[in-house]
Enzyme design. Structure first.
Site, PDB file in Angstrom:
ATOM      1  N   ASN A 157       0.801  -1.224   0.000  1.00 13.14           N
ATOM      2  CA  ASN A 157       0.000   0.000   0.000  1.00 13.14           C
ATOM      3  C   ASN A 157       0.835   1.277   0.000  1.00 13.14           C
ATOM      4  OD1 ASN A 157       0.898  -0.082   2.640  1.00 13.14           O
ATOM      5  ND2 ASN A 157      -1.102  -0.497   3.538  1.00 13.14           N
ATOM      6  N   ARG A 315       2.808   6.477  12.283  1.00 13.59           N
ATOM      7  CA  ARG A 315       2.198   5.915  13.476  1.00 13.59           C
ATOM      8  C   ARG A 315       1.971   7.029  14.484  1.00 13.59           C
ATOM      9  NH1 ARG A 315       1.081   2.531  10.536  1.00 13.59           N
ATOM     10  NH2 ARG A 315       1.361   0.270  10.678  1.00 13.59           N
ATOM     11  N   GLN A 344      -5.762   2.328  18.529  1.00 11.86           N
ATOM     12  CA  GLN A 344      -6.726   2.300  17.433  1.00 11.86           C
ATOM     13  C   GLN A 344      -7.698   1.151  17.651  1.00 11.86           C
ATOM     14  OE1 GLN A 344      -4.012   4.250  13.838  1.00 11.86           O
ATOM     15  NE2 GLN A 344      -4.969   2.279  13.543  1.00 11.86           N
ATOM     16  N   HIS A 363      -7.903   5.495  10.303  1.00 12.00           N
ATOM     17  CA  HIS A 363      -6.743   4.941   9.600  1.00 12.00           C
ATOM     18  C   HIS A 363      -7.181   4.358   8.255  1.00 12.00           C
ATOM     19  CE1 HIS A 363      -2.699   2.613  10.196  1.00 12.00           C
ATOM     20  NE2 HIS A 363      -2.782   3.210   9.029  1.00 12.00           N
TER      21      HIS A 363
END
Length: 409
Positions: A157, A315, A344, A363
């Site tokens: 990604n 992060r 998260q 996210h």
């Protein structure tokens, strides 16, 4: 908030002092990674739930309902595939399967926190796979000490995240969100947008970390006519550096004051994250809680150019949470955008939700449909190799049978 953080820091410091030294991964007895051909395995996948959106796109593979599209394939080979979005705390669905699972698949977008305690309970665990990039939800030293293998779908990604970073830079630079909010609120106040909207051309952009994503971002920024800087532990090849038009900055603290925009592209490692401790939070949820003393703390932020724009899709724990809030409130940070939080999913009272001049999202940058197709295929390939006793692509390993990759040591 300040009192809560102080108490958490004290608790974490006490916990760290009480912890025994971690055993060396080189001395770990690796768990036997590859079972005999035809041996049934219990595989658990942890993904975010899509609800009514699961059926809207047949390529929406990264959700719990569609489970990477590998259920039929796994079950046809006699393997058990358990999928859940319930991942936190001693009574979670994931916790029930920890003692006898062989493989755990998770994502950075809805991470299953794999603590040392969970690893100790997981007597049959051999393989931890990340559907995507970024395995910091796993206690990597504990995984190495237990002889486990940890792998991710490297490169799956990077384009998605680099494109998202470019979008966020433009959103902050052009002061887009106030204009959008005016439209949906029935307002019209050009001055309320224009007074802090700028062109990207001629601005200095610095990336902290310049791996695959950082390089792709710089390449995409080149046509905008920016001054491009990068800080990384490795210098680019001169030809690539010239092609991109970027300049290497060896000293991070010397680079930051030069930048109109700072983009965080460094992984979360022992050098960039805050101190680790395992403590109890929020109704018996256990996390590897990172005390909020990140790589970017109040002191480092104060040395940046006043009004700096910061984009962080790396992060959340790299940043000192309260220092970011204070910077946005005072104007030291002109705008902050990113899609990463800690923990998260972010709790409803997370201060980044309510600070001014932010363009935060859940996210999402690395979980576009295109990225999902790539990381689903990558997970399937590694599982196939695992069943056959074959090695994974070298770049996918984070921990290989107890040996921690050099960048995570």
């Amino acid at each position: 908030m300040a009192m809560m953080m102080m108490n958490l820091k004290r608790a974490a410091t006490s916990a760290i002092r009480a912890l025994p030294a971690a055993p060396s991964s080189t001395g770990a007895l690796a768990r036997h990674l590859h079972g005999s051909v035809g041996e049934s395995k219990k595989i658990v996948g942890v993904f975010y739930k899509a609800n009514e959106y699961a059926e809207k796109n047949p390529n929406f593979l990264g959700c719990a309902e569609n489970a990477l599209g590998i259920r039929s394939w796994l079950e046809s080979q006699g393997h058990q595939y358990i999928v859940t979005d319930d991942k936190d705390g001693p009574n979670s669905e994931l916790e029930k399967h920890i003692p006898d699972l062989h493989v755990l698949i998770s994502t950075p977008f809805h991470p299953a926190y794999v603590t040392a305690e969970r690893i100790k309970k997981a007597k049959n665990l051999q393989l931890l796979l990340t559907a995507g990039i970024g395995s910091d939800h796993i206690d990597l030293p504990a995984a190495a000490a237990a002889g486990l293998t940890v792998a991710e779908v490297t490169g799956s990604n990077v384009v998605s995240v680099a494109e998202d970073e470019l979008m966020r830079i433009l959103i902050l630079m052009r002061n887009f969100l106030p204009g959008y909010h005016q439209v949906i609120n029935g307002e019209w106040d050009v001055a309320g947008i224009a007074y802090r909207a700028y062109d990207l051309e001629g601005k200095t952009i610095g990336t902290v970390g310049c791996g695959r994503i950082g390089k792709l971002l710089l390449q995409r920024l080149k046509p905008f006519g920016c001054n491009l800087l990068y800080h990384d532990r490795l210098k680019m090849e001169p030809e690539l550096e010239k092609q991109i038009g970027s300049k290497f900055e060896e000293d991070l603290d010397a680079m930051l004051p030069k930048c109109d925009v700072v983009v965080i592209n460094t992984p979360l490692t022992e050098k960039t994250k805050c101190v680790l401790a395992v403590i109890e939070l929020y109704k018996f949820q256990f996390f590897q809680y990172r005390v909020d003393l990140g790589m970017f703390d109040k002191d480092r932020i104060s040395k940046m150019k006043k009004g700096v724009l910061i984009v962080n899709n790396a992060r959340g724990a790299i940043m000192d949470t309260q220092a970011v809030v204070d910077g946005c409130s005072s104007g030291q940070i002109g705008g902050y955008s990113g899609d990463v939080w800690y923990p998260q999913p972010a709790p409803k009272d997370h201060p980044w939700r309510y600070m001014p001049n932010q363009a935060m999202t859940p996210h999402i940058s690395g979980t576009t449909i295109d990225a999902q197709l790539r990381y689903a295929a990558g997970v399937k390939d590694m599982l196939d190799r695992y069943f056959k006793g074959e090695d994974f692509p070298t770049q996918n390993y984070i921990v290989k049978e107890g040996q921690l990759a050099s960048q995570y040591k």
